[in-house]
Design a protein around this motif. Structure first.
Motif, PDB file in Angstrom:
ATOM      1  N   ILE A   1       1.115  -1.335  -0.035  1.00 36.29           N
ATOM      2  CA  ILE A   1       0.021  -0.047  -0.186  1.00 36.29           C
ATOM      3  C   ILE A   1       0.649   1.062  -0.123  1.00 36.29           C
ATOM      4  N   GLY A   2       1.279   1.661  -0.667  1.00 32.95           N
ATOM      5  CA  GLY A   2       2.053   3.183  -0.855  1.00 32.95           C
ATOM      6  C   GLY A   2       1.182   4.584  -0.627  1.00 32.95           C
ATOM      7  N   HIS A   3       2.371   5.462  -0.577  1.00 37.27           N
ATOM      8  CA  HIS A   3       2.078   6.891   0.570  1.00 37.27           C
ATOM      9  C   HIS A   3       0.370   7.517   0.518  1.00 37.27           C
ATOM     10  N   ASN A   4      -0.178   7.870   1.622  1.00 32.26           N
ATOM     11  CA  ASN A   4      -1.058   8.773   0.736  1.00 32.26           C
ATOM     12  C   ASN A   4      -2.460   7.944   0.249  1.00 32.26           C
ATOM     13  N   VAL A   5      -2.475   6.336   0.180  1.00 32.22           N
ATOM     14  CA  VAL A   5      -3.363   5.789  -0.022  1.00 32.22           C
ATOM     15  C   VAL A   5      -4.734   5.944   1.224  1.00 32.22           C
ATOM     16  N   HIS A   6      -5.688   5.734   0.299  1.00 36.06           N
ATOM     17  CA  HIS A   6      -7.117   5.630   1.345  1.00 36.06           C
ATOM     18  C   HIS A   6      -7.515   4.367   1.326  1.00 36.06           C
ATOM     19  N   VAL A   7      -8.319   3.061   2.089  1.00 38.61           N
ATOM     20  CA  VAL A   7      -9.201   1.932   1.401  1.00 38.61           C
ATOM     21  C   VAL A   7      -9.908   1.520   2.565  1.00 38.61           C
ATOM     22  N   GLY A   8     -11.131   1.897   2.097  1.00 36.96           N
ATOM     23  CA  GLY A   8     -12.248   1.857   2.816  1.00 36.96           C
ATOM     24  C   GLY A   8     -12.623   0.721   3.277  1.00 36.96           C
ATOM     25  N   LYS A   9     -13.543   1.132   4.079  1.00 36.35           N
ATOM     26  CA  LYS A   9     -14.189   0.088   5.136  1.00 36.35           C
ATOM     27  C   LYS A   9     -14.002  -1.321   4.388  1.00 36.35           C
ATOM     28  N   HIS A  10     -13.328  -2.827   5.246  1.00 34.42           N
ATOM     29  CA  HIS A  10     -14.268  -4.651   5.231  1.00 34.42           C
ATOM     30  C   HIS A  10     -13.741  -4.104   3.432  1.00 34.42           C
ATOM     31  N   THR A  11     -13.082  -3.880   3.083  1.00 30.68           N
ATOM     32  CA  THR A  11     -12.677  -3.787   1.860  1.00 30.68           C
ATOM     33  C   THR A  11     -11.325  -5.344   1.661  1.00 30.68           C
ATOM     34  N   ALA A  12     -10.963  -5.740   1.089  1.00 32.98           N
ATOM     35  CA  ALA A  12     -10.305  -6.990   0.802  1.00 32.98           C
ATOM     36  C   ALA A  12      -8.799  -6.790  -0.306  1.00 32.98           C
ATOM     37  N   MET A  13      -7.732  -7.256   0.161  1.00 30.92           N
ATOM     38  CA  MET A  13      -6.477  -7.573  -1.279  1.00 30.92           C
ATOM     39  C   MET A  13      -6.438  -8.685  -1.092  1.00 30.92           C
ATOM     40  N   ALA A  14      -5.753  -9.543  -2.005  1.00 33.26           N
ATOM     41  CA  ALA A  14      -5.505 -10.744  -2.293  1.00 33.26           C
ATOM     42  C   ALA A  14      -4.397 -10.721  -2.780  1.00 33.26           C
TER      43      ALA A  14
ATOM     44  N   VAL B   1      -3.146  -4.909  -9.834  1.00 26.27           N
ATOM     45  CA  VAL B   1      -2.191  -3.283  -9.239  1.00 26.27           C
ATOM     46  C   VAL B   1      -3.314  -2.422  -9.979  1.00 26.27           C
ATOM     47  N   VAL B   2      -3.004  -1.260  -9.204  1.00 23.68           N
ATOM     48  CA  VAL B   2      -4.354  -0.198  -9.004  1.00 23.68           C
ATOM     49  C   VAL B   2      -2.929   1.333  -8.858  1.00 23.68           C
ATOM     50  N   LEU B   3      -2.970   1.757 -10.120  1.00 25.39           N
ATOM     51  CA  LEU B   3      -2.528   2.953 -10.482  1.00 25.39           C
ATOM     52  C   LEU B   3      -2.516   3.956  -9.408  1.00 25.39           C
ATOM     53  N   GLY B   4      -1.574   4.952  -9.465  1.00 26.22           N
ATOM     54  CA  GLY B   4      -1.878   5.985  -8.690  1.00 26.22           C
ATOM     55  C   GLY B   4      -2.425   7.001  -9.282  1.00 26.22           C
ATOM     56  N   HIS B   5      -3.295   7.992  -7.919  1.00 27.73           N
ATOM     57  CA  HIS B   5      -3.524   9.260  -7.913  1.00 27.73           C
ATOM     58  C   HIS B   5      -5.303   8.243  -8.361  1.00 27.73           C
ATOM     59  N   LEU B   6      -5.722   7.150  -8.532  1.00 24.41           N
ATOM     60  CA  LEU B   6      -6.911   6.570  -8.977  1.00 24.41           C
ATOM     61  C   LEU B   6      -8.155   6.806  -8.030  1.00 24.41           C
ATOM     62  N   THR B   7      -9.144   6.834  -7.648  1.00 24.73           N
ATOM     63  CA  THR B   7     -10.179   6.674  -7.667  1.00 24.73           C
ATOM     64  C   THR B   7     -11.505   5.082  -8.334  1.00 24.73           C
TER      65      THR B   7
ATOM     66  N   GLY C   1      -1.018  -4.854  -5.608  1.00 25.38           N
ATOM     67  CA  GLY C   1      -0.227  -3.733  -5.172  1.00 25.38           C
ATOM     68  C   GLY C   1      -1.204  -2.221  -5.221  1.00 25.38           C
ATOM     69  N   VAL C   2      -1.367  -1.210  -4.297  1.00 25.68           N
ATOM     70  CA  VAL C   2      -1.717   0.227  -4.416  1.00 25.68           C
ATOM     71  C   VAL C   2      -0.922   0.932  -4.717  1.00 25.68           C
ATOM     72  N   ALA C   3      -0.340   1.587  -5.563  1.00 25.62           N
ATOM     73  CA  ALA C   3       0.515   3.304  -5.823  1.00 25.62           C
ATOM     74  C   ALA C   3      -0.219   4.210  -5.108  1.00 25.62           C
ATOM     75  N   GLY C   4       0.858   5.093  -5.030  1.00 30.65           N
ATOM     76  CA  GLY C   4       0.447   6.402  -4.291  1.00 30.65           C
ATOM     77  C   GLY C   4      -0.883   7.231  -4.583  1.00 30.65           C
ATOM     78  N   SER C   5      -1.351   8.060  -3.353  1.00 27.48           N
ATOM     79  CA  SER C   5      -2.559   8.224  -3.747  1.00 27.48           C
ATOM     80  C   SER C   5      -3.778   7.867  -3.884  1.00 27.48           C
ATOM     81  N   ALA C   6      -3.654   6.363  -4.315  1.00 33.82           N
ATOM     82  CA  ALA C   6      -5.416   6.211  -4.949  1.00 33.82           C
ATOM     83  C   ALA C   6      -5.586   5.894  -3.908  1.00 33.82           C
ATOM     84  N   ARG C   7      -7.344   6.291  -3.898  1.00 37.18           N
ATOM     85  CA  ARG C   7      -8.399   6.032  -2.845  1.00 37.18           C
ATOM     86  C   ARG C   7      -9.376   4.956  -3.400  1.00 37.18           C
ATOM     87  N   ILE C   8      -9.277   4.408  -2.531  1.00 38.15           N
ATOM     88  CA  ILE C   8     -10.480   2.478  -2.925  1.00 38.15           C
ATOM     89  C   ILE C   8     -11.196   2.425  -1.765  1.00 38.15           C
TER      90      ILE C   8
END
Length: 355
Positions: free
Chosen positions: A244-257, A279-285, A261-268
């Motif tokens: 999990i990269g810097h400034n990422v925000h992961v919402g409640k009850h999300t699961a990752m196998a 992989v989730v690229l950076g700064h995406l929602t 990888g989640v790049a910086g500043s992405a919001r899940i």
């Protein structure tokens, strides 16, 4: 130590409706898969496609839905619930709790605890743990061997840190969290500015905030934020080797196998699932309830709930190379098709004018 069906029903009843068909004093010695279970063992049937295995199972008792009750009764005892898989999950917790022998909460004499750290009552700290100044460890927490808790970091009530976990300065873990071996929470995010051919480090001044009831798999890494905190909300479940990269925000009850990888500043969003190796690229929602297939690469924001897949299917190498070459030519084929369509349109217009 065997448990009775009555013990299990008593545990389940406060939160779900359970109907027991059979002897409540039947002893259950083990939880087992449906096809391998023997007498004295408990199993479950959660999907209709496994129904044929029910008739031949030797399990002493099977957890089933109301739709499968009739078939289950023909072979023996059963627990009838609306959600057999959830019921089984809860019983695994009850089973472990009933059989686990927890050592008394003690502070090992080989632990290194700064005098300014705050350790509540009922905390267990194993050998070779290092706890920094201003750190706060809440009651019931268990800190295993070789963990490092940095300055001003905090661990919530009843959370469990396995061996070699690092919780860096200023980072926090909520209540009832499970952190598996080798996890690093709060390492610097990958931030550098390029200047005249070299990389200049951007100091990572944020922290990591982890909510309640979070589980983080072995050797996963969650980077601290650059300016704001990296946030993992309540109930999130991360498998092994998740980044999990810097400034990422992961919402409640999300699961990752594993290996996601989640790049910086992405919001899940909340209630999302990210498949293994995705992989989730950076700064995406990603909106709430977005589900990403294994090995996919998310290259754009997704604002609509649903299942998304983005990978090239496996094939024998010769066929794959031919397809790859074809893909490279798609833009040229597109341009040629547009010319053909344009030419065909002009021809049709000319015929209409002449007529």
């Amino acid at each position: 130590m065997a448990l009775t069906l009555a013990d299990m029903v008593g545990f389940l009843l406060p939160e779900m409706s359970v109907r027991l068909v059979g002897d409540p004093e039947m002893l259950i010695e083990r939880l087992a898969p449906l096809e391998h279970a023997k007498a004295g063992e408990l199993s479950f049937l959660s999907h209709p496609k496994y129904a044929p295995k029910l008739a031949t199972s030797e399990a002493g008792c099977v957890i089933v839905s109301p739709a499968a009750q009739a078939a289950a009764q023909l072979r023996g005892a059963c627990l009838v619930v609306d959600d057999p898989y959830y019921c089984f999950a809860r019983l695994t917790q009850f089973w472990k709790r009933s059989h686990q022998l927890l050592a008394p909460a003690v502070i090992h004499h080989l632990a290194c605890i700064d005098p300014l750290a705050q350790i509540a009552t009922g905390v267990s700290v194993a050998a070779f743990v290092c706890i920094g100044p201003g750190a706060r460890i809440a009651s019931g927490a268990r800190i295993a061997e070789h963990c490092v808790i940095g300055a001003n970091a905090s661990v919530g009530v009843d959370s469990r840190l396995s061996a070699r976990v690092t919780l860096a300065d200023g980072c926090s873990i909520g209540e009832r969290c499970i952190i598996h071996p080798g996890v690093v929470i709060g390492a610097d995010g990958f931030g550098f500015a390029q200047h005249q051919g070299h990389w200049e480090k951007i100091e990572q001044l944020g922290a990591v905030r982890i909510g309640n009831d979070v589980e983080i798999g072995a050797n996963s890494c969650i980077d601290r934020g650059a300016l704001q905190d990296t946030v993992i909300e309540d109930g999130v479940k991360l498998d092994n080797l998740v980044q999990i990269g810097h400034n990422v925000h992961v919402g409640k009850h999300t699961a990752m196998a594993g290996c996601a990888g989640v790049a910086g500043s992405a919001r899940i969003g909340a209630h999302c699932t990210i498949g293994g190796g995705a992989v989730v690229l950076g700064h995406l929602t990603l909106a709430d309830n977005v589900h990403v297939s294994a090995a996919s690469v998310v290259t754009r924001s997704i604002f609509k709930p649903g299942m998304y897949t983005g990978f090239f299917p496996i094939d024998d190498n010769a066929a794959w190379e031919k397809n790859a070459v074809t893909l490279k030519q798609l833009h040229k084929l597109r341009d040629r098709l547009r010319l053909v369509e344009k030419s065909s349109l002009h021809s049709t217009e000319n015929k209409v004018k002449k007529s």
